[in-house]
Motif scaffolding. Structure first.
Motif, PDB file in Angstrom:
ATOM      1  N   ALA A   4      47.365  22.807  45.387  1.00  0.00           N
ATOM      2  CA  ALA A   4      46.539  23.946  46.518  1.00  0.00           C
ATOM      3  C   ALA A   4      46.614  25.186  45.603  1.00  0.00           C
ATOM      4  O   ALA A   4      45.482  25.989  45.816  1.00  0.00           O
ATOM      5  CB  ALA A   4      47.193  23.961  47.634  1.00  0.00           C
ATOM      6  N   GLY A   5      47.726  25.545  45.043  1.00  0.00           N
ATOM      7  CA  GLY A   5      47.593  27.043  44.330  1.00  0.00           C
ATOM      8  C   GLY A   5      47.245  26.938  42.927  1.00  0.00           C
ATOM      9  O   GLY A   5      47.165  28.130  42.289  1.00  0.00           O
ATOM     10  N   ASP A   6      46.412  25.936  42.483  1.00  0.00           N
ATOM     11  CA  ASP A   6      46.305  25.926  41.002  1.00  0.00           C
ATOM     12  C   ASP A   6      45.177  27.137  40.618  1.00  0.00           C
ATOM     13  O   ASP A   6      44.827  28.008  39.804  1.00  0.00           O
ATOM     14  CB  ASP A   6      45.657  24.979  40.504  1.00  0.00           C
ATOM     15  N   ARG A   7      44.235  27.122  41.744  1.00  0.00           N
ATOM     16  CA  ARG A   7      43.139  28.113  41.191  1.00  0.00           C
ATOM     17  C   ARG A   7      43.675  29.637  41.520  1.00  0.00           C
ATOM     18  O   ARG A   7      43.169  30.562  40.894  1.00  0.00           O
ATOM     19  CB  ARG A   7      41.844  28.066  42.377  1.00  0.00           C
ATOM     20  N   LEU A   8      44.289  29.745  42.626  1.00  0.00           N
ATOM     21  CA  LEU A   8      44.927  30.943  42.830  1.00  0.00           C
ATOM     22  C   LEU A   8      45.809  31.399  41.884  1.00  0.00           C
ATOM     23  O   LEU A   8      45.922  32.633  41.309  1.00  0.00           O
ATOM     24  CB  LEU A   8      45.686  31.151  44.098  1.00  0.00           C
ATOM     25  N   ARG A   9      46.481  30.537  41.128  1.00  0.00           N
ATOM     26  CA  ARG A   9      47.450  30.652  40.088  1.00  0.00           C
ATOM     27  C   ARG A   9      46.490  31.301  38.706  1.00  0.00           C
ATOM     28  O   ARG A   9      46.919  32.162  38.003  1.00  0.00           O
ATOM     29  CB  ARG A   9      48.387  29.884  39.647  1.00  0.00           C
ATOM     30  N   ALA A  10      45.486  30.675  38.654  1.00  0.00           N
ATOM     31  CA  ALA A  10      44.631  30.926  37.669  1.00  0.00           C
ATOM     32  C   ALA A  10      43.961  32.454  37.687  1.00  0.00           C
ATOM     33  O   ALA A  10      43.882  33.028  36.755  1.00  0.00           O
ATOM     34  CB  ALA A  10      43.460  29.834  37.174  1.00  0.00           C
ATOM     35  N   LEU A  11      43.621  32.546  39.002  1.00  0.00           N
ATOM     36  CA  LEU A  11      43.235  34.021  39.168  1.00  0.00           C
ATOM     37  C   LEU A  11      44.283  35.039  39.101  1.00  0.00           C
ATOM     38  O   LEU A  11      43.802  36.170  38.455  1.00  0.00           O
ATOM     39  CB  LEU A  11      42.579  34.023  40.860  1.00  0.00           C
ATOM     40  N   ALA A  12      45.399  34.633  39.351  1.00  0.00           N
ATOM     41  CA  ALA A  12      46.520  36.084  39.393  1.00  0.00           C
ATOM     42  C   ALA A  12      46.720  35.980  37.757  1.00  0.00           C
ATOM     43  O   ALA A  12      46.835  36.904  37.490  1.00  0.00           O
ATOM     44  CB  ALA A  12      47.655  35.150  40.085  1.00  0.00           C
ATOM     45  N   VAL A  13      46.681  35.035  37.122  1.00  0.00           N
ATOM     46  CA  VAL A  13      46.660  35.241  35.306  1.00  0.00           C
ATOM     47  C   VAL A  13      45.566  35.907  35.001  1.00  0.00           C
ATOM     48  O   VAL A  13      45.782  36.898  34.069  1.00  0.00           O
ATOM     49  CB  VAL A  13      46.992  33.906  34.737  1.00  0.00           C
ATOM     50  N   ARG A  14      44.531  35.845  35.169  1.00  0.00           N
ATOM     51  CA  ARG A  14      43.289  36.295  34.961  1.00  0.00           C
ATOM     52  C   ARG A  14      43.351  37.795  35.405  1.00  0.00           C
ATOM     53  O   ARG A  14      42.822  38.646  34.459  1.00  0.00           O
ATOM     54  CB  ARG A  14      42.137  35.757  35.450  1.00  0.00           C
ATOM     55  N   LEU A  28      55.067  32.855  46.309  1.00  0.00           N
ATOM     56  CA  LEU A  28      54.282  32.826  47.235  1.00  0.00           C
ATOM     57  C   LEU A  28      53.292  31.731  47.351  1.00  0.00           C
ATOM     58  O   LEU A  28      52.886  30.872  47.979  1.00  0.00           O
ATOM     59  CB  LEU A  28      53.265  33.990  47.221  1.00  0.00           C
ATOM     60  N   LEU A  29      52.960  31.356  45.859  1.00  0.00           N
ATOM     61  CA  LEU A  29      52.245  30.192  45.566  1.00  0.00           C
ATOM     62  C   LEU A  29      53.054  28.809  45.899  1.00  0.00           C
ATOM     63  O   LEU A  29      52.609  27.807  46.280  1.00  0.00           O
ATOM     64  CB  LEU A  29      51.234  30.111  44.395  1.00  0.00           C
ATOM     65  N   ALA A  30      54.091  28.950  45.516  1.00  0.00           N
ATOM     66  CA  ALA A  30      55.105  27.775  45.705  1.00  0.00           C
ATOM     67  C   ALA A  30      55.210  27.475  47.058  1.00  0.00           C
ATOM     68  O   ALA A  30      55.244  26.178  47.522  1.00  0.00           O
ATOM     69  CB  ALA A  30      56.440  27.846  45.125  1.00  0.00           C
ATOM     70  N   ASP A  31      55.409  28.224  48.023  1.00  0.00           N
ATOM     71  CA  ASP A  31      55.382  28.081  49.373  1.00  0.00           C
ATOM     72  C   ASP A  31      54.050  27.578  50.039  1.00  0.00           C
ATOM     73  O   ASP A  31      54.174  26.475  50.752  1.00  0.00           O
ATOM     74  CB  ASP A  31      55.663  29.218  50.249  1.00  0.00           C
ATOM     75  N   LEU A  32      52.955  28.044  49.443  1.00  0.00           N
ATOM     76  CA  LEU A  32      51.759  27.736  50.005  1.00  0.00           C
ATOM     77  C   LEU A  32      51.759  26.232  49.674  1.00  0.00           C
ATOM     78  O   LEU A  32      51.103  25.259  50.331  1.00  0.00           O
ATOM     79  CB  LEU A  32      50.642  28.174  49.315  1.00  0.00           C
ATOM     80  N   GLU A  33      51.953  25.759  48.230  1.00  0.00           N
ATOM     81  CA  GLU A  33      51.867  24.249  47.785  1.00  0.00           C
ATOM     82  C   GLU A  33      52.827  23.511  48.736  1.00  0.00           C
ATOM     83  O   GLU A  33      52.292  22.299  49.058  1.00  0.00           O
ATOM     84  CB  GLU A  33      52.153  24.235  46.435  1.00  0.00           C
ATOM     85  N   MET A  34      53.936  23.910  48.906  1.00  0.00           N
ATOM     86  CA  MET A  34      54.881  23.087  49.843  1.00  0.00           C
ATOM     87  C   MET A  34      54.512  22.604  51.129  1.00  0.00           C
ATOM     88  O   MET A  34      54.502  21.317  51.654  1.00  0.00           O
ATOM     89  CB  MET A  34      56.353  23.622  49.839  1.00  0.00           C
ATOM     90  N   GLU A  35      53.907  23.652  51.574  1.00  0.00           N
ATOM     91  CA  GLU A  35      53.379  23.774  53.203  1.00  0.00           C
ATOM     92  C   GLU A  35      52.303  22.589  53.220  1.00  0.00           C
ATOM     93  O   GLU A  35      51.860  21.904  54.018  1.00  0.00           O
ATOM     94  CB  GLU A  35      53.183  25.095  53.764  1.00  0.00           C
ATOM     95  N   TYR A  36      51.240  22.984  52.233  1.00  0.00           N
ATOM     96  CA  TYR A  36      50.164  22.269  51.949  1.00  0.00           C
ATOM     97  C   TYR A  36      50.349  20.641  51.844  1.00  0.00           C
ATOM     98  O   TYR A  36      49.996  19.728  52.486  1.00  0.00           O
ATOM     99  CB  TYR A  36      49.214  22.769  50.980  1.00  0.00           C
TER     100      TYR A  36
END
Length: 70
Positions: A4-14, A28-36
């Motif tokens: 779930a957080g792959d796109r957001l992680r790529a955006l954050a790196v960009r 933050l993204l780890a929590d998102l992925e766990m809940e999803y």
């Protein structure tokens, strides 16, 4: 299938690829992925989609605050 957080992680790196900043965004993204993943595992497809909406806003708010703080 991507997490779930792959796109957001790529955006954050960009936007900004720095270690301290990633220390804020990665949990933050780890929590998102766990809940999803938990919602998907229990068969709650619609709930999993609704989970993404507030998390995306939280991500955008975090990015904005990190950028404003610099």
């Amino acid at each position: 299938m991507s997490r779930a957080g792959d796109r957001l992680r790529a955006l954050a790196v960009r936007i900004r690829d720095s270690r301290p900043w990633r220390g804020i965004v990665d949990p933050l993204l780890a929590d998102l992925e766990m809940e999803y993943a938990d919602a998907i595992q229990h068969g709650h497809l619609w709930r999993s989609r609704w989970i993404l909406t507030p998390w995306y806003f939280a991500f955008l708010k975090t990015v904005a605050l990190c950028q404003a703080g610099e």
